[in-house]
Write an enzyme that holds these catalytic residues in place. Sequence first.
Site, PDB file in Angstrom:
ATOM      1  CB  SER A 117      80.675 -18.946  48.011  1.00 47.71           C
ATOM      2  OG  SER A 117      80.338 -17.710  47.390  1.00 47.71           O
ATOM      3  CG  HIS A 138      82.867 -22.242  50.229  1.00 49.94           C
ATOM      4  ND1 HIS A 138      82.130 -22.844  49.239  1.00 49.94           N
ATOM      5  CD2 HIS A 138      82.013 -21.388  50.865  1.00 49.94           C
ATOM      6  CE1 HIS A 138      80.895 -22.392  49.271  1.00 49.94           C
ATOM      7  NE2 HIS A 138      80.794 -21.509  50.252  1.00 49.94           N
ATOM      8  CD  GLU A 150      83.167 -26.145  47.575  1.00 49.11           C
ATOM      9  OE1 GLU A 150      82.628 -26.834  46.693  1.00 49.11           O
ATOM     10  OE2 GLU A 150      83.132 -24.896  47.568  1.00 49.11           O
ATOM     11  CG  ASN A 188      78.252 -21.962  45.527  1.00 52.61           C
ATOM     12  OD1 ASN A 188      77.300 -22.557  46.019  1.00 52.61           O
ATOM     13  ND2 ASN A 188      78.876 -20.984  46.156  1.00 52.61           N
TER      14      ASN A 188
END
Length: 298
Positions: A117, A138, A150, A188
């Site tokens: 992540s 991800h 991602e 994130n």
Amino acid sequence: MQKIGVIGAGLMGAGIVQVTAEGGYDVTWVDISDDQLIRGMHSINKLLDRDIEKGRKTKQEKEKVMNRISSTSQVQTLKDADLIIEAVPENLDLKKSVFREIDQIAKKEAVFASNTSGLSITAMAAVTKRPEQFVGAHFFFPVTKMELLEITPGLLTSAEAVQKMKQFSSKINKTAVECKDYPGFIVNRLLIPMVNEAIYLVMEGVDPEDIDAAMKLGANHKMGPITLADFVGLETLLATMQGLYDGFQDSKYRPCPLLVKMVESGNLGRKTGRGFYKYDGNGNKLIEEKNQAAVQIT
């Protein structure tokens, strides 16, 4: 790419295995724990049964999906895989160790992908002899429902490897976005600092329920940031925030002191029955205890 390997039988690994098999790929699922693999297969079986109950799949479709999955504790079975996806816990040293091992086993043209992540793709790729075939992939939890993937190339990742991952993403019904190899990638890097700031508001005395209501009604978020923190797990949130802080060396990413204290207390959110809210044994929020819990926390 036809044969896919997945390493790690946690919740993320199970989801990646299921959507990959549903996409028509043969999947070899590897974990050091046979018990964990058995639990993972049971979980996939239950989710597919639920799809049948809701009319989203037939029994024949479920059978085809399950037949595409083989599980084993023997990493050598990945020697013929075209793509190997790592989904072990978010620890850089652990992930590097996994890639060093499979680099000795996998065929020369195999692509490696890490379901991180926010850890450095370049750093993981550097421990292999194929950094040009290494990419970040991800997935988001729950993998079977979340549409985003991602994709993050490292410093030496080839355009061909990125294109292969985008084609894979399309076949498993995910929408790919390409990120840069900096801490947090896209989601994130934006989301976790927002949640961290919401925890600062709690520390300053704002009611968690009011924070969640404000963001749901004022920003059209499906889940408020405090509820999201409890859902993700406060230790995971802290580790991600700390990774952003260490990676950028910027004070704006400093973890909230209250978040640190919550993790130190062992109240990690829904998984422990207590975070910023309290939960019953089924993980349902106990709204009626909210005010008392907020007073105790602050």
